[in-house]
Design an enzyme around this catalytic site. Sequence first.
Site, short mmCIF file in Angstrom:
data_model
loop_
_atom_site.label_atom_id
_atom_site.label_comp_id
_atom_site.label_asym_id
_atom_site.label_seq_id
_atom_site.Cartn_x
_atom_site.Cartn_y
_atom_site.Cartn_z
N TYR A 86 -6.34 -2.09 -5.32
CA TYR A 86 -5.24 -2.48 -4.44
C TYR A 86 -4.69 -1.24 -3.76
O TYR A 86 -4.42 -0.23 -4.41
CB TYR A 86 -4.11 -3.14 -5.26
CG TYR A 86 -2.88 -3.43 -4.43
CD1 TYR A 86 -2.69 -4.68 -3.85
CD2 TYR A 86 -1.93 -2.43 -4.18
CE1 TYR A 86 -1.59 -4.94 -3.06
CE2 TYR A 86 -0.83 -2.68 -3.37
CZ TYR A 86 -0.67 -3.93 -2.82
OH TYR A 86 0.42 -4.18 -2.03
N GLU A 141 -1.52 -3.69 3.85
CA GLU A 141 -2.01 -4.00 2.51
C GLU A 141 -3.52 -4.22 2.59
O GLU A 141 -3.98 -5.01 3.41
CB GLU A 141 -1.31 -5.25 2.00
CG GLU A 141 -1.41 -5.41 0.50
CD GLU A 141 -0.65 -6.65 0.03
OE1 GLU A 141 0.26 -6.50 -0.79
OE2 GLU A 141 -0.98 -7.76 0.48
#
Length: 421
Positions: free
Chosen positions: A118, A206
């Site tokens: 992530y 993101e």
Amino acid sequence: MDIHEYQAKQILGRHGIRVPQGGVASTPGEAMRVAERLGGRRWVLKAQIHAGGRKEGHFEGDPSAKGGVRVLDSVDAVGLNAEQMLYHVLVTKQTGPQGTEVKRVYLEQAVDIQRELYLGMLVDRRSSRVTLIASTEGGVNIELAARRSPSSILRLPIDPETGLRDQDANNMAAQLGLEGNAAEQAARVMSIMYDMFIANDAALIEINPLAITREGDAVALDAVLTFDNNALFRHQDIRALQDDTETNLGELQAAHHGFNYVKLDGNIGSLACGAGSALATVDAIRHYGGEPANFLDVPPDSKVGRVKDAFELLASDPAVESILVNVFGGGIMRCDAIADAILVATREMPLEVPLVVRLSGTNARLALSSLRDSGPPLTIADNLADAAEKVVLAARETRRTNRRGWWDRVQGALGKQQNDS
Ligand code: ADP
Ligand code: MG
């Protein structure tokens, strides 16, 4: 402002971040042609909506219950699955129970994934810094990862003087357990993210997951890009990417009329002049136990017509069960202009929910007396606290009576059935 995954990936690609080859389609036939053009034998078909959690989501009324991200291995399967997704409603944790209709799909090459990481970048308000967030728990949503293993979430606040320094990015890659080529590429992705964030006035970038492939390449498999609305005037190219079908209709109308409107989840509509006043109004409603249906700030130099448009926007929202007009008319906004707007609006469209009005400042007395004489039924409040308390009670009353109305109808229908049989 949000954009779709396929648009975000185009931007990432232009800045030098590796993304799978792909193409967008709005019919099954187009999706099949994209598959043929891309070549290969495995593709991933992805519903394009402004919400995450697509893989774990489900299509409304789809008995096979497959999600919005599917790995496929034939051109025919691409067509069939595109057919199942397009113009169907996808429900994910982020769309809410009503879901979102899929109007486009994106087809891209499947990647051989070894690890999923992530990477996120946003402004951390506590440190007032652009902050890089990284985690070894990629692929799942980051809130879940934070709950399951808080220590897996790494944060790096970035000094605006230096930007993201190479040594910090390398260090972060090492902390993620990466080595060699993969570490180098991941660190490079982080640096590019920072440069993109600053250059585009982003609010959020993101990449989840950033996949590390068997060959040790770092590839962005999902991308969310959100831009700061207040800086969009500097980025016409980004503004052009806006998908109106994904934006709340009320927010679109408000943008068109030039007032600041944000749709919220509650049932109490409010209108105020000036952003500070509008915030205080929303806060006061919450303070008295109510849930605001919106934030609405009508600029204080507005003409009657514009205030009327704003009032109609509130009154036509089906979620609204009571309305508070709270105007503390300092110098520029005169209270009689507000009263006139309410009068015209309610004459054209009779009000269906209780209205509470708090007006003070220039011409307040005149405004209140004309509302009392010829306006819709309303409750006048003396100050903001009084107004908020009253509007919360009024919303409860609407709900209670609607329920009773519903109950009466059900009882009536049941009675009728019994009589018929
Ligand atoms: P969402 O987060 O909305 O569920 P993602 O784009 O992150 O959608 O996809 C979910 C998962 O599907 C990813 O974590 C990854 O495991 C897999 N995936 C997505 N794109 C690809 C791809 N091109 N190749 C292989 N796997 C993929
Ligand atoms: Mg994702």
